[in-house]
Design a protein around this motif. Structure first.
Motif, PDB file in Angstrom:
ATOM      1  N   ARG A  50      29.686  -6.933  48.144  1.00 12.15           N
ATOM      2  CA  ARG A  50      28.766  -6.465  47.103  1.00 12.15           C
ATOM      3  C   ARG A  50      28.404  -5.028  47.466  1.00 12.15           C
ATOM      4  O   ARG A  50      27.742  -4.778  48.474  1.00 12.15           O
ATOM      5  N   SER A  52      26.596  -1.620  45.932  1.00 14.02           N
ATOM      6  CA  SER A  52      25.688  -1.205  44.856  1.00 14.02           C
ATOM      7  C   SER A  52      25.057   0.141  45.185  1.00 14.02           C
ATOM      8  O   SER A  52      25.116   0.618  46.312  1.00 14.02           O
ATOM      9  N   GLU A  60      18.246  -2.187  45.220  1.00 10.98           N
ATOM     10  CA  GLU A  60      19.225  -1.837  44.184  1.00 10.98           C
ATOM     11  C   GLU A  60      18.561  -1.054  43.057  1.00 10.98           C
ATOM     12  O   GLU A  60      17.445  -1.356  42.650  1.00 10.98           O
ATOM     13  N   LYS A  72      26.560  -1.270  31.625  1.00 10.49           N
ATOM     14  CA  LYS A  72      25.599  -2.122  32.350  1.00 10.49           C
ATOM     15  C   LYS A  72      24.155  -1.650  32.175  1.00 10.49           C
ATOM     16  O   LYS A  72      23.440  -1.405  33.139  1.00 10.49           O
ATOM     17  N   GLU A  75      20.723  -3.075  34.084  1.00 10.21           N
ATOM     18  CA  GLU A  75      21.222  -3.942  35.146  1.00 10.21           C
ATOM     19  C   GLU A  75      21.395  -3.112  36.411  1.00 10.21           C
ATOM     20  O   GLU A  75      21.484  -1.892  36.348  1.00 10.21           O
ATOM     21  N   PRO A  76      21.488  -3.771  37.574  1.00 10.80           N
ATOM     22  CA  PRO A  76      21.762  -3.016  38.801  1.00 10.80           C
ATOM     23  C   PRO A  76      23.150  -2.376  38.736  1.00 10.80           C
ATOM     24  O   PRO A  76      24.066  -2.905  38.099  1.00 10.80           O
ATOM     25  N   LEU A  77      23.311  -1.223  39.374  1.00 10.13           N
ATOM     26  CA  LEU A  77      24.597  -0.532  39.406  1.00 10.13           C
ATOM     27  C   LEU A  77      25.433  -1.117  40.543  1.00 10.13           C
ATOM     28  O   LEU A  77      25.256  -0.755  41.708  1.00 10.13           O
ATOM     29  N   VAL A  78      26.337  -2.017  40.194  1.00 13.88           N
ATOM     30  CA  VAL A  78      27.163  -2.723  41.164  1.00 13.88           C
ATOM     31  C   VAL A  78      28.625  -2.346  40.941  1.00 13.88           C
ATOM     32  O   VAL A  78      29.103  -2.334  39.802  1.00 13.88           O
ATOM     33  N   SER A  80      32.755  -2.619  41.057  1.00 16.19           N
ATOM     34  CA  SER A  80      33.741  -3.683  40.824  1.00 16.19           C
ATOM     35  C   SER A  80      35.056  -3.258  41.455  1.00 16.19           C
ATOM     36  O   SER A  80      35.305  -2.085  41.698  1.00 16.19           O
ATOM     37  N   LEU A 112      32.819   2.555  40.368  1.00 20.56           N
ATOM     38  CA  LEU A 112      31.671   2.467  39.477  1.00 20.56           C
ATOM     39  C   LEU A 112      31.641   3.706  38.606  1.00 20.56           C
ATOM     40  O   LEU A 112      31.781   4.826  39.103  1.00 20.56           O
TER      41      LEU A 112
END
Length: 181
Positions: A50, A52, A60, A72, A75-78, A80, A112
């Motif tokens: 994970r 972020s 986060e 997103k 939402e949290p910036l996660v 991928s 991201l």
């Protein structure tokens, strides 16, 4: 004749305006953060982490009203993991000769999308191994300061502008080396 001159003058300003602004890039208002994560002493990418964007305390960051990223919202910036696609653009799991990376610049790394106004120096990269099947939470969490040169700027005009600056070059992944607990 006078109307013809007005038309010609109007047309010349219109053409001049179009030439000055130039063609826009599909990534004009977007940059990417790319993270390459390896275990110390090994070269393969660690999967199922994970990653972020966090503040200085490790919390986060939430993308309030798309202020930091065009995707997103709230939402949290996660990050991928990049993936491969076939010639039709469909996501594929198997590695075939006809498959290619969806984002070729990111290869087998995490990425991201952020806005070009993203102030990287105000944020940190939080890399954590959450309890899961593959890694089992065996890597230590890291908090890494971000810098403006960590961002991938994909439009050529932005690249030219940044190439003229001194210091570290853009469009290189952030390299992170994790150690076991």
């Amino acid at each position: 004749m006078r109307y013809f001159l007005y038309f010609l003058l109007l047309f010349s300003f219109s053409v001049k305006g179009q030439v000055i602004t130039g063609q826009h890039c599909g990534y004009d208002f977007t940059s990417y953060l790319v993270v390459k994560v390896n275990e110390v002493g090994k070269s393969e990418t660690i999967k199922n982490l994970r990653i972020s964007i966090a503040d200085s305390l490790g919390r986060e960051v939430i993308n309030v009203n798309n202020l930091l990223s065009w995707t997103k919202r709230n939402e949290p910036l996660v990050f991928s993991m990049n993936y491969k696609i076939d010639k039709n653009g469909a996501k594929v799991d198997a590695d075939t000769t006809e498959s290619r990376w969806f984002f070729p610049f990111a290869k087998e790394h995490y990425l991201l999308s952020v806005t070009n106004t993203f102030n990287a120096e105000n944020y940190f990269l939080k890399v954590e191994d959450v309890d899961g099947d593959e890694n089992g939470g065996s890597f230590q969490t890291q908090l890494i300061q971000l810098y403006p040169f960590n961002m991938y700027v994909l439009c050529s005009s932005e690249n030219e502008r940044q190439a003229q600056q001194f210091g570290p070059k853009t469009n290189r992944p952030i390299e992170v080396y994790l150690t076991k607990k």
